[in-house]
Structure formats: structure tokens, C-alpha cells
Scaffold this motif. Structure first.
Motif, PDB file in Angstrom:
ATOM      1  N   MET A  77       8.280  46.591  -5.164  1.00 36.65           N
ATOM      2  CA  MET A  77       9.748  46.219  -5.734  1.00 36.65           C
ATOM      3  C   MET A  77      10.742  47.550  -4.879  1.00 36.65           C
ATOM      4  O   MET A  77      10.439  48.869  -6.418  1.00 36.65           O
ATOM      5  N   GLN A  78      11.827  47.477  -4.866  1.00 41.02           N
ATOM      6  CA  GLN A  78      12.744  48.549  -3.705  1.00 41.02           C
ATOM      7  C   GLN A  78      13.438  48.073  -4.869  1.00 41.02           C
ATOM      8  O   GLN A  78      14.235  47.921  -5.939  1.00 41.02           O
ATOM      9  N   TYR A  79      14.453  49.947  -5.699  1.00 43.76           N
ATOM     10  CA  TYR A  79      15.050  50.088  -6.344  1.00 43.76           C
ATOM     11  C   TYR A  79      16.661  50.099  -6.158  1.00 43.76           C
ATOM     12  O   TYR A  79      16.768  49.566  -4.693  1.00 43.76           O
ATOM     13  N   GLN A  80      16.854  48.891  -6.859  1.00 43.54           N
ATOM     14  CA  GLN A  80      18.726  48.838  -7.294  1.00 43.54           C
ATOM     15  C   GLN A  80      19.218  49.398  -8.091  1.00 43.54           C
ATOM     16  O   GLN A  80      18.980  48.762  -8.973  1.00 43.54           O
ATOM     17  N   PRO A  81      20.438  50.244  -7.287  1.00 42.00           N
ATOM     18  CA  PRO A  81      21.018  50.366  -8.520  1.00 42.00           C
ATOM     19  C   PRO A  81      21.941  49.833  -9.741  1.00 42.00           C
ATOM     20  O   PRO A  81      22.584  48.558  -8.690  1.00 42.00           O
ATOM     21  N   PRO A  82      22.743  49.685 -10.985  1.00 37.18           N
ATOM     22  CA  PRO A  82      23.340  49.408 -11.458  1.00 37.18           C
ATOM     23  C   PRO A  82      24.836  48.572 -10.786  1.00 37.18           C
ATOM     24  O   PRO A  82      25.133  49.665 -10.873  1.00 37.18           O
ATOM     25  N   LYS A  83      25.398  48.023 -11.127  1.00 29.70           N
ATOM     26  CA  LYS A  83      26.538  47.385  -9.923  1.00 29.70           C
ATOM     27  C   LYS A  83      27.167  47.776 -11.153  1.00 29.70           C
ATOM     28  O   LYS A  83      28.742  48.371 -11.002  1.00 29.70           O
ATOM     29  N   GLN A  84      27.064  47.278 -12.526  1.00 28.99           N
ATOM     30  CA  GLN A  84      28.111  47.568 -13.435  1.00 28.99           C
ATOM     31  C   GLN A  84      28.755  49.247 -13.350  1.00 28.99           C
ATOM     32  O   GLN A  84      28.950  49.044 -13.771  1.00 28.99           O
ATOM     33  N   TYR A  85      27.572  49.430 -13.818  1.00 22.57           N
ATOM     34  CA  TYR A  85      28.113  51.602 -14.038  1.00 22.57           C
ATOM     35  C   TYR A  85      28.933  51.797 -12.757  1.00 22.57           C
ATOM     36  O   TYR A  85      30.011  52.644 -13.143  1.00 22.57           O
TER      37      TYR A  85
END
Length: 50
Positions: free
Chosen positions: A1-9
Motif C-alpha cells: 500500500m502506498q503512503y498517503q499523507p493526511p490531507k487534514q493536517y
């Protein structure tokens, strides 16, 4: 699974930056500061000469 940075932050960080810019602009207007007063004028001249 590829890393997905948290969009909320990222959104909160952007919102914080925009708020800071707004406060700085208000203070510049309040104290009637010019670019020369902040030392920006000299930087623009030297960068244009290079």
C-alpha cells in the motif's frame, strides 16, 4: 500500500499560514510600514543587479 499523507493536517497548516499572512498585513497597514522600512527595497535592488 502506498503512503498517503493526511490531507487534514495540510489543510490546517495552510489555514494557519493564511491567518498569519492576514495578521502581518494588518500590522503593516497599522504601522504604515513601507518596503524600505522592512529592508525589502535594498534586496530588490541587489537582486536586479545580479
Amino acid at each position: 500500500m502506498q503512503y498517503q499523507p493526511p490531507k487534514q493536517y495540510l489543510f490546517l497548516d495552510q489555514k494557519r499560514k493564511l491567518g498569519m499572512m492576514k495578521r502581518i498585513k494588518k500590522q503593516i497597514d497599522k504601522f504604515d510600514l513601507k518596503p524600505e522600512d522592512l529592508g525589502f527595497y535594498n534586496n530588490l535592488i541587489t537582486s536586479k543587479q545580479n
